[in-house]
Design a protein around this motif. Structure first.
Motif, short mmCIF file in Angstrom:
data_model
loop_
_atom_site.label_atom_id
_atom_site.label_comp_id
_atom_site.label_asym_id
_atom_site.label_seq_id
_atom_site.Cartn_x
_atom_site.Cartn_y
_atom_site.Cartn_z
N UNK A 1 -2.83 25.74 4.34
CA UNK A 1 -2.07 25.94 3.01
C UNK A 1 -1.03 27.09 4.19
N UNK A 2 -0.12 26.53 3.73
CA UNK A 2 1.64 27.03 4.64
C UNK A 2 2.54 27.43 3.39
N UNK A 3 3.27 28.10 3.78
CA UNK A 3 4.09 28.85 3.34
C UNK A 3 4.11 29.22 1.60
N UNK B 1 -0.20 21.80 2.09
CA UNK B 1 -1.51 21.20 3.20
C UNK B 1 -1.20 20.36 4.37
N UNK B 2 -1.98 21.24 5.05
CA UNK B 2 -1.87 20.52 6.39
C UNK B 2 -3.54 20.46 6.92
N UNK C 1 0.43 32.59 -3.84
CA UNK C 1 0.74 31.87 -5.42
C UNK C 1 0.35 30.73 -5.55
N UNK C 2 -0.26 29.65 -4.23
CA UNK C 2 0.31 28.36 -4.12
C UNK C 2 -0.91 28.13 -5.14
#
Length: 218
Positions: free
Chosen positions: A196-198, A158-159, A47-48
Motif C-alpha cells: 500500500x503506497x502513498x 495497491x501493488x 488513511x487508505x
C-alpha cells in the motif's frame, strides 16, 4: 482481521445482496440474489481505505455465466465503496473465463498470479494427483482459486509483490509432513502480499472518524 485487532476496529462489513440474474435457469437466479462472499472495508493507519472480500463462487464448468455474474457484481459492490479493492477466494474459474473477468471495469482489475510472473510452480490450487482429499476421484490440476486487485486508478496505491500457496503439503509429522493425501482441504490456499503506497486523499467525513491507538495493547 483475526490477526490484527487494530484493523478490525476500523472495519465494517459490506452488504452483498444483488438483484437476480435474468436467465432460463431459475436456480441461477435464486443463487445470484445472495453473493456467496464476505466483504469488509478496512481503514489503514495511513488513511487508505481498502475493500476486501473472500468468496466461494458457483462450482462446475457449466456455471461459467453465473460465476461471471457473481464476480462482476462483487467487484462492482467493492469498487463502488472505494478505489482500492482485493477479491480473493475459491472462484471455481476455468482458464477460459480469464479474459471475461479481466475486462470488467475497464480492465482495472489485475490477476495477482499473473502480476507476479505466472509462476507455474504455484499455479494450480487444485491437484488431485497429490492431494487425495477426495479419495478415488478423477485426477487433474486446475487454477480454481484467484486473487484480483484493483489498485486505486491513477493513484496506483495497491501493488502485488508476492503470490504463493499454503496448505499444499500434507499435514502432521512436524518436519516432513503427513501421509500422502492427508491435506487440510481439497484446495490449496493463496498467500498474496499487497503493498500500500502513498497516502490516500481523506474526505472531511473520514477526518472525523476516531482511529484507536492500540500500539500498547497486548
Amino acid at each position: 482481521l483475526l490477526l490484527r485487532s487494530e484493523l478490525a476496529r476500523t472495519s465494517r462489513p459490506l452488504p452483498l445482496r444483488v438483484g437476480a440474474q435474468s436467465t432460463q435457469q431459475s436456480v441461477i437466479s435464486d443463487i445470484a440474489v445472495n453473493l456467496p462472499s464476505v466483504a469488509t472495508t478496512i481503514l489503514l493507519p495511513n488513511r487508505t481505505r481498502v475493500a476486501v472480500s473472500s468468496s466461494h463462487l458457483a462450482p462446475f464448468k457449466e456455471n461459467a455465466a453465473l460465476r461471471a455474474y457473481q464476480c462482476q457484481s462483487l467487484m462492482k459492490i467493492l469498487s463502488d465503496e472505494c478505489d482500492n479493492c482485493i477479491v480473493i477466494g475459491d472462484m471455481n474459474m476455468r482458464a477460459s473465463e480469464d479474459k471475461m473477468v479481466e475486462k470488467f471495469d475497464n480492465k482495472s482489475w489485475i490477476d495477482a498470479w499473473k502480476e507476479c510472473g505466472s509462476d507455474k510452480s504455484v499455479k494450480f490450487t487444485w491437484d488431485s494427483f497429490v492431494n487425495n482429499y477426495h479419495d478415488g476421484g478423477f485426477r487433474f490440476k486446475a487454477r480454481f482459486d484467484r486473487c484480483y486487485v484493483r489498485g486505486g486508478g491513477n493513484d496506483g496505491l495497491l501493488g502485488v509483490n508476492y503470490y504463493g500457496l499454503m496448505g499444499n503439503r500434507p499435514v502432521g509429522k512436524e518436519d516432513g509432513g503427513g501421509s500422502r493425501g492427508d491435506y487440510l482441504s481439497d484446495h490449496f490456499g493463496l498467500v498474496v502480499k499487497v503493498d500500500v503506497g502513498g497516502t490516500a486523499t481523506v474526505s472531511e467525513e473520514e477526518k472525523k472518524e476516531e482511529i484507536v491507538d492500540l500500539s500498547g495493547d497486548d
